[in-house]
Design an enzyme around this catalytic site. Sequence first.
Site, short mmCIF file in Angstrom:
data_model
loop_
_atom_site.label_atom_id
_atom_site.label_comp_id
_atom_site.label_asym_id
_atom_site.label_seq_id
_atom_site.Cartn_x
_atom_site.Cartn_y
_atom_site.Cartn_z
N SER A 82 41.09 42.07 42.52
CA SER A 82 40.35 40.89 41.69
C SER A 82 38.99 41.36 41.48
O SER A 82 38.56 41.23 40.20
CB SER A 82 40.20 39.67 42.83
OG SER A 82 41.65 38.99 43.28
N TYR A 83 38.33 42.07 42.19
CA TYR A 83 37.00 42.65 42.00
C TYR A 83 37.42 43.70 40.77
O TYR A 83 36.44 43.89 39.90
CB TYR A 83 36.53 43.43 43.05
CG TYR A 83 35.12 43.92 43.27
CD1 TYR A 83 33.94 43.23 43.29
CD2 TYR A 83 35.13 45.36 43.16
CE1 TYR A 83 32.92 43.86 43.22
CE2 TYR A 83 33.70 45.91 42.69
CZ TYR A 83 32.58 45.12 43.00
OH TYR A 83 31.23 45.77 42.84
N ALA A 84 38.21 44.63 40.90
CA ALA A 84 38.50 45.49 39.81
C ALA A 84 38.86 45.03 38.45
O ALA A 84 38.17 45.49 37.30
CB ALA A 84 39.62 46.46 40.26
#
Length: 253
Positions: free
Chosen positions: A155-157
């Site tokens: 999700s962060y990426a």
Amino acid sequence: MLLKDKTIIITGASSGIGAAAAQIFAAEGARLVISARREDRLTDLAARIDQGAGRIAVLAGDVTAPGHAEALVTLAQDRFGGLDGAFNNAGQTGSGARVHEIADAEWQQLIATNLTAAFMAARAQVPALLARGGGALVFTGSFIGHTAVLPGMGSYAAAKAGLIGLVQALAVDYGPQRIRANALLPGGTLTEMAGDAATNPETGGFISGLHALKRMAEPAEIARAALFLLSDHASFITGSAMLADGGNSICKV
């Protein structure tokens, strides 16, 4: 005095890179509007830096909340007469779940904090910069989603990769009006988001080893890179994803 009498918004300013940026930008002559969710930390930080000079305004809040980005711009205009730039620095990493294990709520929260909030900030800040005749926007991205991805950070990426696209669009849309937009991509940094890397030798050693410099960054080192991008020294830099990663992106051993 690289930011002398310039008014700058800083989000995520209660700790880590944002707090270091507040101290450094103020020392370089900036007037600041600082924001984060923890009002007590913001107030303490402003008091230590400003010492009654009236050059720092505080507005606590969540960058994902409707109207918060607009409120920060209004505060800058009301207190200091306008806006010259912003360091949109607030972010969130997530639980470490692999992609098929990510809950809908976590996906939505990380996209909202790391990408949608940046869009809302830019949408509020750009008109104020246009009224000023130009300015600079800096967004904290990550090497994650750009040169590498660590396990459990899907999700962060995805959010941070999208942020680079947003920065490029801002640079193209508003370059003719003298607005610059750049993403700053730190490597491992000794902040609360790094977890126990600062206190656990095993964790810290592993993360440090991912970098060519074999150490993690101090928050002030990343803040100084943001200072450069906001300053006139970066007058011909826009649309970039500038790595300040200690060689993380090139280090394989």
